[in-house]
Structure formats: structure tokens, C-alpha cells
Design a protein around this motif. Structure first.
Motif, PDB file in Angstrom:
ATOM      1  N   GLY A 274      20.201  12.626  51.286  1.00  0.00           N
ATOM      2  CA  GLY A 274      20.217  13.259  52.687  1.00  0.00           C
ATOM      3  C   GLY A 274      21.804  14.132  52.617  1.00  0.00           C
ATOM      4  N   GLU A 275      22.397  13.973  51.942  1.00  0.00           N
ATOM      5  CA  GLU A 275      23.779  14.589  52.845  1.00  0.00           C
ATOM      6  C   GLU A 275      24.281  15.601  51.746  1.00  0.00           C
ATOM      7  N   GLU A 276      25.399  16.075  51.997  1.00  0.00           N
ATOM      8  CA  GLU A 276      25.512  17.231  51.011  1.00  0.00           C
ATOM      9  C   GLU A 276      26.851  16.765  49.998  1.00  0.00           C
ATOM     10  N   ARG A 277      26.414  17.093  48.693  1.00  0.00           N
ATOM     11  CA  ARG A 277      26.899  16.136  48.065  1.00  0.00           C
ATOM     12  C   ARG A 277      26.910  17.013  46.663  1.00  0.00           C
ATOM     13  N   ASP A 278      28.496  16.943  46.085  1.00  0.00           N
ATOM     14  CA  ASP A 278      28.732  17.840  44.788  1.00  0.00           C
ATOM     15  C   ASP A 278      27.886  17.244  43.600  1.00  0.00           C
ATOM     16  N   TYR A 279      26.588  17.602  43.401  1.00  0.00           N
ATOM     17  CA  TYR A 279      26.216  16.549  42.203  1.00  0.00           C
ATOM     18  C   TYR A 279      27.203  16.840  40.917  1.00  0.00           C
ATOM     19  N   GLU A 280      27.482  17.262  40.477  1.00  0.00           N
ATOM     20  CA  GLU A 280      27.937  17.313  39.695  1.00  0.00           C
ATOM     21  C   GLU A 280      29.112  16.863  39.791  1.00  0.00           C
ATOM     22  N   ALA A 281      29.924  16.883  40.566  1.00  0.00           N
ATOM     23  CA  ALA A 281      31.402  15.818  40.592  1.00  0.00           C
ATOM     24  C   ALA A 281      30.819  14.740  40.182  1.00  0.00           C
ATOM     25  N   ASP A 282      29.380  14.235  41.582  1.00  0.00           N
ATOM     26  CA  ASP A 282      29.375  12.286  41.188  1.00  0.00           C
ATOM     27  C   ASP A 282      28.866  12.290  39.713  1.00  0.00           C
TER      28      ASP A 282
ATOM     29  N   SER B  22      20.279   9.010  30.988  1.00  0.00           N
ATOM     30  CA  SER B  22      18.535   9.907  31.153  1.00  0.00           C
ATOM     31  C   SER B  22      18.605   9.708  32.522  1.00  0.00           C
ATOM     32  N   ALA B  23      18.428   8.296  32.813  1.00  0.00           N
ATOM     33  CA  ALA B  23      18.181   7.421  33.982  1.00  0.00           C
ATOM     34  C   ALA B  23      18.249   8.257  35.476  1.00  0.00           C
ATOM     35  N   LEU B  24      19.639   8.929  34.906  1.00  0.00           N
ATOM     36  CA  LEU B  24      20.829   9.757  35.748  1.00  0.00           C
ATOM     37  C   LEU B  24      19.853  11.117  36.640  1.00  0.00           C
ATOM     38  N   ARG B  25      19.857  11.353  35.333  1.00  0.00           N
ATOM     39  CA  ARG B  25      19.308  12.540  35.469  1.00  0.00           C
ATOM     40  C   ARG B  25      18.196  12.776  35.648  1.00  0.00           C
ATOM     41  N   SER B  26      16.939  12.097  35.614  1.00  0.00           N
ATOM     42  CA  SER B  26      15.848  12.036  35.677  1.00  0.00           C
ATOM     43  C   SER B  26      15.378  10.958  37.262  1.00  0.00           C
ATOM     44  N   PHE B  27      16.237  10.597  37.534  1.00  0.00           N
ATOM     45  CA  PHE B  27      16.176  10.898  39.100  1.00  0.00           C
ATOM     46  C   PHE B  27      16.472  11.669  40.269  1.00  0.00           C
ATOM     47  N   LEU B  28      17.450  12.740  39.230  1.00  0.00           N
ATOM     48  CA  LEU B  28      18.198  14.158  40.419  1.00  0.00           C
ATOM     49  C   LEU B  28      17.257  15.203  40.002  1.00  0.00           C
ATOM     50  N   GLU B  29      16.197  15.020  39.155  1.00  0.00           N
ATOM     51  CA  GLU B  29      15.306  16.026  38.707  1.00  0.00           C
ATOM     52  C   GLU B  29      14.212  15.713  38.948  1.00  0.00           C
ATOM     53  N   GLU B  30      13.829  14.585  39.335  1.00  0.00           N
ATOM     54  CA  GLU B  30      12.687  13.939  40.584  1.00  0.00           C
ATOM     55  C   GLU B  30      12.951  14.255  41.403  1.00  0.00           C
ATOM     56  N   ASN B  31      13.570  14.828  42.104  1.00  0.00           N
ATOM     57  CA  ASN B  31      14.406  14.947  43.314  1.00  0.00           C
ATOM     58  C   ASN B  31      14.893  15.765  43.701  1.00  0.00           C
ATOM     59  N   ASP B  32      14.370  17.382  43.159  1.00  0.00           N
ATOM     60  CA  ASP B  32      14.553  18.245  42.422  1.00  0.00           C
ATOM     61  C   ASP B  32      16.303  19.408  42.676  1.00  0.00           C
ATOM     62  N   VAL B  33      17.457  18.153  42.069  1.00  0.00           N
ATOM     63  CA  VAL B  33      18.246  18.113  42.048  1.00  0.00           C
ATOM     64  C   VAL B  33      18.111  18.597  40.264  1.00  0.00           C
ATOM     65  N   GLU B  34      18.804  19.831  40.022  1.00  0.00           N
ATOM     66  CA  GLU B  34      18.381  20.271  38.396  1.00  0.00           C
ATOM     67  C   GLU B  34      19.949  20.932  38.446  1.00  0.00           C
ATOM     68  N   LEU B  35      20.420  19.807  37.168  1.00  0.00           N
ATOM     69  CA  LEU B  35      22.048  20.810  37.289  1.00  0.00           C
ATOM     70  C   LEU B  35      22.162  21.409  35.746  1.00  0.00           C
ATOM     71  N   HIS B  36      22.180  22.156  35.341  1.00  0.00           N
ATOM     72  CA  HIS B  36      22.332  22.940  34.007  1.00  0.00           C
ATOM     73  C   HIS B  36      22.665  22.376  32.875  1.00  0.00           C
ATOM     74  N   PRO B  37      21.655  22.935  31.564  1.00  0.00           N
ATOM     75  CA  PRO B  37      21.641  21.890  30.770  1.00  0.00           C
ATOM     76  C   PRO B  37      23.131  22.116  30.182  1.00  0.00           C
TER      77      PRO B  37
END
Length: 344
Positions: A17-25, A46-61
Motif C-alpha cells: 500500500g506504500e509508494e515503494r521503489d521495488y527495484e531498490a527494495d 524466486s519466492a520474492l519474485r512470485s510474491f511481487l508478480e502475484e500482487n501485480d508488481v512486475e519488474l523487467h526480466p
């Protein structure tokens, strides 16, 4: 990140719910875990990537590739050690019966501990020799089903375990704070952490509780039993069969095309003695040599008797021919005598 303990879902909602810099995190997270073993780092990313993608946060491959490329190698860093048959006997001797049954099965089958802990009572055939285990696809790492076998020692331990298994379930259920069910169709009705605690306790009692100085993990851990299986069986039976029994995907299809279950069982029996830990391999070899020597002596005796029998048969045939010829001569003499003039 937040420096406080809370419900996981609440923390996740707060973070998203916060404004985050996901790549930095992700980079900060990687820095925090980068000194862990490479496989652990890979799983956590892998677990972190799955968590983010399941919550519509997609970082570039490309970003994920860059992070992964910073890992220190791809192989496990713990310098583990494969125990000898004698050392493994010392460890297993300090276990309760369910531990003996589990770890003797692992050491003599090449199964992963996660596969063994999912086996149902109907997945093994205690009446077959050797005992055959059906490992369903849902149990395996690759999703492919396979069969394997366990030693006679493991069979005996399982039979003893089955005598007290129901009592164990009742006791475990009464002590559990989480309403552990009394009905459980698994052969080993306990979790991975319970199995590993059995191993660690036995390791300490056997005085083998040595840790890798870098990873702080025990150098003799349950996974080395797969290596134990391979190093013992590899020199005795074809390596591709050993790999297939262990569940290495590249070998399964070809092996099942070429060999039947009966063929695999015969191969296993050839190498089973190398897996035994409560019977010395040297003793087994000595017994085999004695049996082989006795078999040779018996074969020599049989061959001698056969030769004598052939000689006796030949002599009997000669005597029978001589008797036949003598009878023919007697008949001729009798005919001549019947025609001769009688004396008055």
C-alpha cells in the motif's frame, strides 16, 4: 524492513500500500541475503519474485537476471561428507524406530526426504523381494513417477515401525496443539522438521555433529544419503539405472523403455549388499565366496557323477548287446541240435 513483528498478511498489505521503489527494495534484500548458500539465495529470490508478480508488481526480466548473476556460483557451498557404512550404523543406532525406518529407507533407495515423507502405506509392497516402492508424480521434484527399492534391513525396520505406528499417532495427536489427526495414511506421519530433529539428535549422540565453517551447516546431513546410495551402487550396477532409481529426469524415460520392473529389481539385488549397514560388507563377501566355492564343488561332483553315469550307460549298452548276441547264438545252436539225427 519494519523492525516489528506482526501478522504476515498485514505486513504484506502495508508494504504494497506504500509508494515503494521495488527495484531498490529487491537490491537491499539481495544484499541482506547474498552471503547465504547460492541455492538458498536462488530460492529466496524466486519466492520474492512470485510474491511481487502475484500482487501485480512486475519488474523487467533483465533486472532479475542482473540480480541473479551477482550470486556466488550455483552449487551448494557446504563441504558435506558421505558417511561410511560403519559411521551410518553408529548414527542410525541412536534413532527411535521411526527414524531407523525412514533413514534406512533413504540410504538404500536414493529417495529424497521430501518424497519419503509423502509416501502412503499403499505405495510400498512389503511382499516383493526386494521391497518395491511406487513414488507418485505428485511426490517428486520433476513431477514424474518412478519406482525404487529398499534393502532387507530397511524392510525389517519398517515392519517394526508399523507395529507401533498407530500408538505413535495417538500419542502425537494428544500432545499436539494443532489438532493433529489420528488418521494419517502416510507411512511416516510426521513433518520434515521432526525428521531432521531425529537426524540431528542421532548425529550428536554418535559424535558426528561437525559443521561446515563457512555455511555453519552439518557436514553429514540427510541429503548425503542420496550420495551414499549413488557411490555404493554406482560401481556395482549400470550408472544409468542408479540415476533412474534416484529420480534424475534425464534417465527415467530411457530406462523404463529398456527394462521392466523385474529387471530393475534384479539389478538392485546385485548391489543391495553394498548398502547394508548392520551387516559388514566384508562378511557378506566372505559368505558369498563360501557359497560360490560350495557351488563349484557341487558342480564338480555333479559333473563327475554325470560322467560316471555316461560311462555306466555305455557299459550297460555293451553288456546288453553281448547278451543279445549270446541269446542269438543259443537259438542257432538249439535249431542245429533239433535237426541233428537222434541216437538210438
Amino acid at each position: 524492513m519494519y523492525g516489528e513483528v506482526d501478522e504476515w498478511e498485514g505486513l504484506a498489505d502495508r508494504y504494497l500500500g506504500e509508494e515503494r521503489d521495488y527495484e531498490a527494495d529487491v537490491k537491499k534484500f539481495f544484499v541482506a541475503i547474498k552471503d547465504r548458500p547460492p541455492k538458498t539465495v536462488g530460492l529466496m529470490l524466486s519466492a520474492l519474485r512470485s510474491f511481487l508478480e502475484e500482487n501485480d508488481v512486475e519488474l523487467h526480466p533483465k533486472f532479475w537476471r542482473k540480480v541473479r548473476n551477482k550470486k556466488r556460483g550455483n552449487r551448494a557451498q557446504t563441504l558435506d561428507r558421505i558417511p561410511s557404512n560403519t559411521e551410518l550404523r553408529r548414527i542410525v543406532s541412536h534413532m527411535p524406530i521411526q527414524g531407523k525406518a525412514l533413514y534406512l529407507s533413504l540410504a538404500s533407495s536414493g529417495m529424497r526426504i521430501g518424497e519419503a515423507l509423502q509416501l502412503g502405506l499403499d505405495d510400498l509392497d512389503l511382499d516383493s523381494d526386494p521391497v518395491k516402492i511406487e513414488i507418485r508424480g505428485v511426490y517428486t521434484k520433476s513431477g514424474n513417477p518412478r519406482i525404487t527399492f529398499i534393502s532387507g534391513e530397511a524392510k525389517e525396520a519398517i515392519e517394526e515401525w508399523l507395529k507401533t505406528r498407530n500408538q505413535y499417532l495417538v500419542s502425537a495427536s494428544s500432545r499436539s496443539r494443532y489438532d493433529k489427526p489420528v488418521e494419517d495414511r502416510r507411512l511416516f506421519p510426521f513433518k520434515d522438521n521432526t525428521a531432521r530433529l531425529i537426524w540431528i539428535n542421532a548425529l550428536g549422540k554418535a559424535d558426528f555433529k561437525k559443521r561446515d565453517p563457512g555455511t555453519k551447516r552439518y557436514t553429514i546431513h540427510p541429503h548425503v544419503l542420496r550420495k551414499f546410495f549413488r557411490t555404493k551402487m554406482g560401481p556395482v550396477i549400470p550408472v544409468d539405472i542408479v540415476e533412474a532409481l534416484m529420480g534424475h529426469e534425464g534417465y527415467l524415460t530411457e530406462i523404463y523403455k529398456r527394462y521392466s520392473d523385474e529387471d530393475l529389481a534384479k539389478f538392485y539385488k546385485q548391489g543391495e549388499s553394498s548398502l547394508l549397514i548392520f551387516t559388514e560388507t566384508g562378511e557378506i563377501s566372505k559368505i558369498k565366496q563360501e557359497i560360490d566355492e560350495r557351488n563349484k564343488q557341487l558342480q564338480t561332483l555333479v559333473n563327475g557323477l554325470t560322467a560316471e553315469n555316461v560311462t555306466l550307460k555305455a557299459r550297460i549298452e555293451i553288456i546288453q548287446r553281448q547278451i543279445l548276441e549270446a541269446n542269438e547264438r543259443i537259438e542257432k545252436l538249439e535249431k542245429l541240435l533239433s535237426k541233428a539225427p537222434k541216437l538210438t
